[in-house]
Motif scaffolding. Sequence first.
Motif, short mmCIF file in Angstrom:
data_model
loop_
_atom_site.label_atom_id
_atom_site.label_comp_id
_atom_site.label_asym_id
_atom_site.label_seq_id
_atom_site.Cartn_x
_atom_site.Cartn_y
_atom_site.Cartn_z
N SER A 121 54.05 55.92 71.62
CA SER A 121 54.64 54.65 72.09
C SER A 121 56.09 54.91 72.43
O SER A 121 56.48 54.98 73.59
CB SER A 121 54.53 53.58 71.01
OG SER A 121 53.31 52.91 71.09
N GLY A 122 56.92 55.09 71.38
CA GLY A 122 58.34 55.38 71.61
C GLY A 122 58.61 56.88 71.68
O GLY A 122 59.67 57.31 72.13
N GLY A 123 57.66 57.68 71.17
CA GLY A 123 57.83 59.13 71.19
C GLY A 123 58.92 59.63 70.26
O GLY A 123 59.50 60.68 70.49
N THR A 124 59.17 58.89 69.16
CA THR A 124 60.26 59.32 68.27
C THR A 124 59.77 60.07 67.03
O THR A 124 60.59 60.59 66.28
CB THR A 124 61.11 58.11 67.80
OG1 THR A 124 60.28 57.22 67.06
CG2 THR A 124 61.74 57.38 68.98
N SER A 125 58.44 60.10 66.79
CA SER A 125 57.98 60.80 65.59
C SER A 125 57.48 62.19 65.97
O SER A 125 57.17 62.47 67.14
CB SER A 125 56.88 60.00 64.89
OG SER A 125 55.65 60.18 65.57
N GLY A 164 64.89 48.06 63.56
CA GLY A 164 65.42 48.98 62.55
C GLY A 164 66.89 49.29 62.74
O GLY A 164 67.61 48.60 63.46
N LEU A 165 67.31 50.37 62.11
CA LEU A 165 68.70 50.77 62.15
C LEU A 165 69.07 51.37 63.49
O LEU A 165 70.25 51.55 63.81
CB LEU A 165 68.97 51.77 61.03
CG LEU A 165 68.97 51.09 59.66
CD1 LEU A 165 68.65 52.08 58.56
CD2 LEU A 165 70.30 50.42 59.40
N GLY A 199 59.81 52.93 69.42
CA GLY A 199 58.89 52.09 70.18
C GLY A 199 58.03 51.26 69.25
O GLY A 199 58.39 51.01 68.09
N GLY A 213 55.44 51.89 67.58
CA GLY A 213 55.06 52.49 66.30
C GLY A 213 55.89 51.87 65.18
O GLY A 213 55.40 51.71 64.06
N VAL A 223 60.85 48.33 58.85
CA VAL A 223 61.87 47.90 57.88
C VAL A 223 63.20 47.76 58.61
O VAL A 223 63.65 48.69 59.26
CB VAL A 223 62.00 48.91 56.72
CG1 VAL A 223 63.02 48.42 55.71
CG2 VAL A 223 60.65 49.14 56.05
N VAL A 251 46.73 50.51 69.97
CA VAL A 251 47.18 49.15 70.26
C VAL A 251 47.93 49.20 71.58
O VAL A 251 48.85 50.00 71.75
CB VAL A 251 48.09 48.63 69.12
CG1 VAL A 251 48.69 47.28 69.49
CG2 VAL A 251 47.29 48.53 67.82
N GLN A 257 67.16 52.44 52.98
CA GLN A 257 67.45 51.09 53.43
C GLN A 257 66.82 50.13 52.43
O GLN A 257 65.89 50.48 51.70
CB GLN A 257 66.97 50.85 54.87
CG GLN A 257 65.51 51.07 55.13
CD GLN A 257 65.18 51.04 56.63
OE1 GLN A 257 64.35 51.82 57.08
NE2 GLN A 257 65.78 50.18 57.42
N ALA A 259 55.59 55.64 58.10
CA ALA A 259 56.22 55.41 59.41
C ALA A 259 56.10 56.68 60.25
O ALA A 259 56.21 56.63 61.47
CB ALA A 259 57.68 55.04 59.24
C1 LIG Z 1 66.44 56.94 65.20
C2 LIG Z 1 65.34 56.34 64.36
C3 LIG Z 1 65.62 55.25 63.56
C4 LIG Z 1 64.62 54.67 62.78
N1 LIG Z 1 64.92 53.58 62.01
C5 LIG Z 1 63.92 52.99 61.30
C6 LIG Z 1 64.18 51.81 60.52
O1 LIG Z 1 65.29 51.31 60.46
N2 LIG Z 1 63.13 51.25 59.87
C7 LIG Z 1 61.86 51.78 59.92
O2 LIG Z 1 60.95 51.20 59.31
N3 LIG Z 1 61.60 52.90 60.61
C8 LIG Z 1 62.60 53.49 61.29
N4 LIG Z 1 62.33 54.63 62.01
C9 LIG Z 1 60.98 55.21 61.94
C10 LIG Z 1 60.12 54.73 63.11
O3 LIG Z 1 60.05 53.33 63.15
C11 LIG Z 1 58.70 55.27 62.95
O4 LIG Z 1 58.70 56.66 62.93
C12 LIG Z 1 57.77 54.77 64.06
O5 LIG Z 1 56.45 55.14 63.74
C13 LIG Z 1 58.18 55.31 65.41
O6 LIG Z 1 57.45 54.68 66.40
P1 LIG Z 1 57.53 55.21 67.91
O7 LIG Z 1 56.63 54.36 68.71
O8 LIG Z 1 58.95 55.30 68.31
O9 LIG Z 1 57.03 56.69 67.76
P2 LIG Z 1 55.70 57.48 68.19
O10 LIG Z 1 55.99 58.88 67.77
O11 LIG Z 1 55.33 57.24 69.59
O12 LIG Z 1 54.59 56.87 67.24
C14 LIG Z 1 54.65 57.03 65.84
C15 LIG Z 1 53.25 57.04 65.25
O13 LIG Z 1 52.60 55.80 65.40
C16 LIG Z 1 51.37 55.94 66.11
N5 LIG Z 1 51.38 54.94 67.16
C17 LIG Z 1 52.43 54.65 67.95
N6 LIG Z 1 52.11 53.67 68.79
C18 LIG Z 1 50.83 53.35 68.55
C19 LIG Z 1 49.95 52.43 69.13
N7 LIG Z 1 50.36 51.64 70.12
N8 LIG Z 1 48.69 52.33 68.66
C20 LIG Z 1 48.30 53.13 67.64
N9 LIG Z 1 49.10 54.04 67.05
C21 LIG Z 1 50.36 54.15 67.51
C22 LIG Z 1 51.35 57.33 66.70
O14 LIG Z 1 50.09 57.91 66.56
C23 LIG Z 1 52.36 58.07 65.89
O15 LIG Z 1 51.75 58.77 64.85
C24 LIG Z 1 63.31 55.23 62.79
C25 LIG Z 1 63.05 56.36 63.58
C26 LIG Z 1 64.04 56.90 64.36
C27 LIG Z 1 63.72 58.10 65.20
#
Ligand SMILES: Cc1cc2nc3c(=O)[nH]c(=O)nc-3n(C[C@H](O)[C@H](O)[C@H](O)COP(=O)(O)OP(=O)(O)OC[C@H]3O[C@@H](n4cnc5c(N)ncnc54)[C@H](O)[C@@H]3O)c2cc1C
Length: 430
Positions: free
Chosen positions: A45-49, A103-104, A109, A111, A118, A181, A327, A390
């Motif tokens: 989704s956001g590609g951050t993990s 979040g912070l 994205g 995810g 949080v 989703v 947090q 997360a």
């Molecule tokens: C800079 C930064 C700050 C952050 N701050 C916080 C914070 O304040 N609070 C907090 O709770 N977390 C925080 N996080 C953690 C972040 O919210 C989680 O790692 C989240 O899962 C990232 O979602 P993503 O869509 O960006 O990443 P992605 O890597 O795209 O997705 C993360 C995971 O979720 C699954 N996923 C994503 N989208 C879907 C979908 N649409 N349907 C099914 N599965 C999906 C993927 O399989 C993957 O394993 C932070 C992360 C970063 C990098």
Amino acid sequence: MTKHAALWNPLADDSHPAGWITSDAITLSNLIHQGVQPTPLLVCSGGTSSRCAADGLWTLDLRARYRQLIINEDAEEVEIGAGLSMAEVLEGLQTRGRAIPVGLSTIPGCGFVLTGGVSPLTRSQGLAMDHIVGLRGVWGNGDIFDLSEPVNPASTGTDSNNETHHQWRGLLGAAPFLAVVTAIRLRTQKLAPLAIWRSTGNIQQLAVAIEAAEQWNHSASLQWVWNENIELFVTCFADDPDAVKAMETLEKLLGDFAQSSMTIVAGQHAQPPFGTLARSTPATGRLHNEVISRLAPAWGQQLPSLIADLNELMRNRPHIGCQISAQQLGGVSAQVPVSRTSFIHRDAIWKPWVSATWTAGDEKGRKSAIDWLLRANNLLSNYCPGVHLAQIHPHLSCHNEELNDAFQNWLPGLNQLKYHQDPHGLLPPL
Ligand SMILES: Cc1cc2nc3c(=O)[nH]c(=O)nc-3n(C[C@H](O)[C@H](O)[C@H](O)COP(=O)(O)OP(=O)(O)OC[C@H]3O[C@@H](n4cnc5c(N)ncnc54)[C@H](O)[C@@H]3O)c2cc1C
């Protein structure tokens, strides 16, 4: 099916996936029915993990196609495509004076929302996930779904009610194991100014701040990062006098600081960066990292021993990018019944997370960082019984333990759901 945009997470970005899928829901459903190999299919989704792309696996990239932002007439609800970042969602809502708690950082994205979410505002507004009222997507078995929040999740009337409640509960907090989703409908909140106090502090000041924050019963929340320095970061609503007073009292209690500042911002879209005060020399080069997040009720009497253990971990970190942060949650997030979502640790008021960092390509450095991460996780589990999934780690040895600590006695229920909704293990294993 080519990769069209870099991933924010460098470890995922440097991987060599089998390929990229960008299909709409119907094509995805057909694709799943034909069979995707090899599995698991990863989702971005956001590609951050670190696990949104990996060597030899397919990634479904939602960022290009799922970008709608539809605000309803009174602006109390919004539908977002799962390819939007939290920054884009806030930007869209801002025009109508609305927001959701993010979040912070606003980089993540959807995810973020699906795995809990949080926020520094969780104590007064709940988790991001607690704002979900509808979900659309495709189960791991290829079936398309369009679900709305069950009207009365507590009453388990008919079998179909029960089934919907189970599916809803599974998707809120465990979606990565069950479904893709594609769109989320969320309740919105009124956009309101925030007061944010940031400062560096020493170990004793960190302990004092944690002790004070454990007594708070208003909108203030404490966040901290422990790296080369310790950064304290307190957020509250600017129009909450009790919280502002608590922030000022804490500042006086802690005494002198090397750097300390209070700002008022229009909302989370304008919040200052978290963690930049914790390091004077930024780590350089291409860095990879893995993150494990835990959940804990108030530390109370355990605090001195926790601080001593954290100090020992930080003194022996293998790379200057390795850090431990936390947090604060609780308040409104504690009022949601445990049986409603897969985020079962509703008594949690702390979410500490450990980031283990190494230089890309340094295999020895990676091993030391992962060993440190697992040791920190083990140590923290004495103080923080829960896990916040997360970030998922099916590729690390801690995966099963993390699943147990995240879902505890709800794990068999989730496995039952997985059996029906993702019987061939299209998505990562539970
Ligand atoms: C800079 C930064 C700050 C952050 N701050 C916080 C914070 O304040 N609070 C907090 O709770 N977390 C925080 N996080 C953690 C972040 O919210 C989680 O790692 C989240 O899962 C990232 O979602 P993503 O869509 O960006 O990443 P992605 O890597 O795209 O997705 C993360 C995971 O979720 C699954 N996923 C994503 N989208 C879907 C979908 N649409 N349907 C099914 N599965 C999906 C993927 O399989 C993957 O394993 C932070 C992360 C970063 C990098």
